[in-house]
Scaffold this motif. Structure first.
Motif, short mmCIF file in Angstrom:
data_model
loop_
_atom_site.label_atom_id
_atom_site.label_comp_id
_atom_site.label_asym_id
_atom_site.label_seq_id
_atom_site.Cartn_x
_atom_site.Cartn_y
_atom_site.Cartn_z
N ASN A 118 73.11 -82.37 -50.61
CA ASN A 118 72.11 -83.43 -50.46
C ASN A 118 70.70 -83.01 -50.83
O ASN A 118 70.26 -81.93 -50.45
CB ASN A 118 72.11 -83.93 -49.01
N GLY A 119 70.04 -83.90 -51.51
CA GLY A 119 68.65 -83.66 -51.85
C GLY A 119 68.44 -83.00 -53.20
O GLY A 119 67.34 -82.54 -53.50
N PHE A 120 69.44 -83.01 -54.04
CA PHE A 120 69.35 -82.26 -55.29
C PHE A 120 68.48 -82.93 -56.34
O PHE A 120 67.89 -82.25 -57.18
CB PHE A 120 70.74 -81.93 -55.84
N SER A 121 68.40 -84.26 -56.30
CA SER A 121 67.52 -84.90 -57.28
C SER A 121 66.08 -84.50 -57.00
O SER A 121 65.31 -84.20 -57.91
CB SER A 121 67.70 -86.42 -57.25
N LEU A 122 65.74 -84.46 -55.71
CA LEU A 122 64.39 -84.02 -55.36
C LEU A 122 64.21 -82.52 -55.66
O LEU A 122 63.19 -82.11 -56.20
CB LEU A 122 64.11 -84.30 -53.87
N LYS B 231 63.55 -81.98 -59.21
CA LYS B 231 62.21 -82.43 -59.57
C LYS B 231 61.16 -81.39 -59.18
O LYS B 231 60.23 -81.11 -59.94
CB LYS B 231 61.91 -83.77 -58.88
N GLY C 125 70.21 -88.40 -45.64
CA GLY C 125 69.59 -89.10 -44.52
C GLY C 125 69.28 -88.15 -43.38
O GLY C 125 68.54 -88.49 -42.46
N VAL D 99 56.50 -82.05 -49.64
CA VAL D 99 57.31 -82.99 -48.88
C VAL D 99 56.83 -82.97 -47.44
O VAL D 99 56.77 -81.90 -46.81
CB VAL D 99 58.81 -82.61 -48.93
N GLU E 190 59.67 -86.54 -43.77
CA GLU E 190 60.52 -86.83 -44.91
C GLU E 190 61.52 -85.71 -45.15
O GLU E 190 62.68 -85.95 -45.52
CB GLU E 190 59.66 -87.05 -46.16
N ARG F 194 64.76 -86.05 -43.58
CA ARG F 194 65.61 -87.13 -44.07
C ARG F 194 66.27 -86.77 -45.40
O ARG F 194 67.41 -87.15 -45.67
CB ARG F 194 64.80 -88.41 -44.25
N VAL F 195 65.54 -86.03 -46.22
CA VAL F 195 66.09 -85.68 -47.53
C VAL F 195 67.03 -84.48 -47.43
O VAL F 195 68.02 -84.39 -48.14
CB VAL F 195 64.95 -85.37 -48.52
#
Lengths: 364, 364
Positions: free
Chosen positions: A211-215, A218, A272, A310, A314, A317-318
């Motif tokens: 989870n959170g790999f797109s962020l 980036k 989440g 971040v 947040e 959640r990410v």
């Protein structure tokens, strides 16, 4: 593609996997290489077979995989099913050229997803789709899937390997899968036994899990980081090592707790994070207070939060922020729970408690 | 992405589908739009619920979907499982802007894949992945999946909707799914009852079903055809109509035959066509002779073969050439089989016979 048939004259595949098609010339010209696809699955055949327990009817399977619940000791139980992918972690794996961990990421994620309902895994089916069939890569992914299945006592019962020219970006792939598990009706966990005063015991994550790999990608892009970079606080690990750390399976340490009926509810901390996943098992009138500092976290989280600016709220959640799985147990059972976990080689940490509230998570 | 959790405070999803995540700002900036994803699944919720029969434990599901085999009348039966996609037919659907048929293509394909082993469907889980979440499109796909599940008496028990920035090409998507069905051990079909002298009865396809689309797209590209073109022999249909004709489910017409034990073996004609799929159910020492002319075929096949200069032998491997499903039955049962099919609104055609041989298919 879904064109999944065995080659003429070939024996039915006992594993229910149907990798090969014929390779007619016009078809090859259209960008589909069936021989390559077949080679990818062949290289994983031994690992697939090794994942098969007594439930798999190996000599009967043809179009679909056959599973005998009675032989697997699951007769009369409820089935629990879940489908998932690994998100854009797969893109990072491709970028790093590491294909062997993605299978375990996916299988372990699915195992954990049904474990929170008290279920043990029975069998798994995968879907691997690629822009272009590269047998070494796809073979490594499927071997990884099969090995992870075996490690979880789960049969890799079938799957589909698809070459999709024009759908995926060049070099990219996607990996998804479906797990089927079972649980006795009287052992089904849904959080309804959770009471104010219960204690939250957390098991650590290995990193971002899935989870959170797109962020994360980036942050790396914006900061000009390379996957080979080794931030000093990482203790020698590279960013690729930290980001691709395999999603943990909590089946081994948690099942002894379920066998002893020591768990009131359980949440797998996926997308989440704590605020979205814990409420899924909370009864009306309860909330959870979590002491973030009670759980050490791998340094990748602080690295990403610092460089990606971040905000703290947040971040929870990410990312899982070090919390892989949260168990809710009776206050009087905490010592037994921690000892039972320790006997299975796992560290359980008291991270909070159930309080009166409206199904929210208060992170302090 | 695999980040699939419900929003804090939301009720557990009774359908086991987990569409929503939080939408923190940094995450949105990284290309993942969770609100859009949630909207897509919400729009399909009624259709998903409508697919649920007595086997679905709707009020308990949280992380995974729960299924009660006893309530579904499947206790003590073997499970049959299959995963598949729709190949690059999905690319053509995107190109044509028609998203509603892809779900039925996938579900019906999977239903047919396990039907050949004598199994009826119990439940289905989908995986829909997109470059960018466009709720109308994804909602249409999931509603199509749910409607097709209901039409087949199958519950859409769960699924994953994934936004994968950077993995798929712009505008593209992929759709895959897993079906779980059941069959009594004594009704399991594996072709072992097929004997020399048995007769092949075929059921017609609606078109390409889900096979041969990479070649079909190449033929269109090379020939400069548009999806809106209406070749005169198509009787008013466009190329898009013909190519996107939905993969048929043969569950309705075939189940009465299975109930009366009238089928010795059955092959779903998918990738590899007749030559690759029929041998999968042939016992040693047998072969099948097929009279191609006995089965009328939709005009799209001849169109593609003519413009793509596909040799006849190759055409029967890349395409189903009008043969959707082939049943092998005792010669003495042929009339009863055809009548039983007719009573279900289906045309069965005698297309060949089982002869002595080495598990090959001879197309005459």
């Amino acid at each position: 593609m879904s064109e999944s048939t065995t080659t003429s004259g070939q024996e039915p595949r006992p594993d229910g996997r149907e990798p090969a098609r014929t390779a007619p010339s016009a078809y090859a010209a259209a960008g589909v290489d069936i021989d390559a696809k077949y080679g990818a699955v062949e290289s994983a055949r031994a690992a697939i077979k090794a994942s098969h327990g007594p439930g798999v009817l190996g000599d009967l399977g043809s179009f679909g995989g056959l599973f005998d619940l009675a032989a697997a000791g699951a007769e009369g139980q409820l089935l629990v099913a879940s489908t998932d992918g690994v998100g854009t972690k797969v893109k990072l794996a491709v970028q790093a050229g590491r294909y062997d961990g993605i299978g375990a990421d996916l299988v372990n994620h699915c195992v954990d997803d049904i474990l929170v309902q008290g279920a043990r895994p029975l069998f798994f089916l995968d879907y691997v789709a690629v822009d272009k069939m590269l047998p070494e890569r796809v073979g490594a992914v499927i071997r990884g899937l099969a090995d992870a299945c075996r490690a979880n006592g789960c049969a890799l019962l079938g799957g589909e390997t698809a070459e999709m020219p024009g759908v995926y970006r060049p070099e990219e792939m996607d990996v998804a899968g479906t797990i089927i598990g079972c649980v006795s009706r009287d052992r089904l966990l849904d959080g309804s036994r959770i009471r104010v005063g219960d204690v939250a015991v957390a098991l650590g994550s290995s990193g971002l899990h899935t989870n959170g790999f797109s962020l994360a990608r980036k942050v790396l892009d914006d900061g000009g980081f390379s996957l080979d970079d080794r931030p000093p606080e990482f203790g020698g690990e590279s960013l690729a090592d930290a980001l691709l750390a395999v999603h943990r399976s909590y089946l081994g340490p948690v099942m002894p707790l379920l066998d002893r009926d020591l768990v009131h509810g359980m949440a797998h901390i996926t997308g989440g994070g704590l605020p979205d996943n814990l409420p899924r098992v909370l009864p009306q009138g309860t909330a959870v207070r979590i002491e973030a500092a009670a759980m050490p976290r791998p340094p990748i989280f602080d690295f990403l939060c610092r460089h990606g600016r971040v905000a703290r709220e947040e971040s929870y959640r990410v990312f899982n922020m070090g919390f892989g799985m949260v168990l809710v147990v009776a206050a009087g059972d905490v010592d037994t729970v921690i000892e039972t976990l320790a006997a299975a080689g796992e560290t359980g940490r008291v991270v909070g408690e159930v309080v009166a509230g409206s199904r929210e998570v208060r992170i302090g």
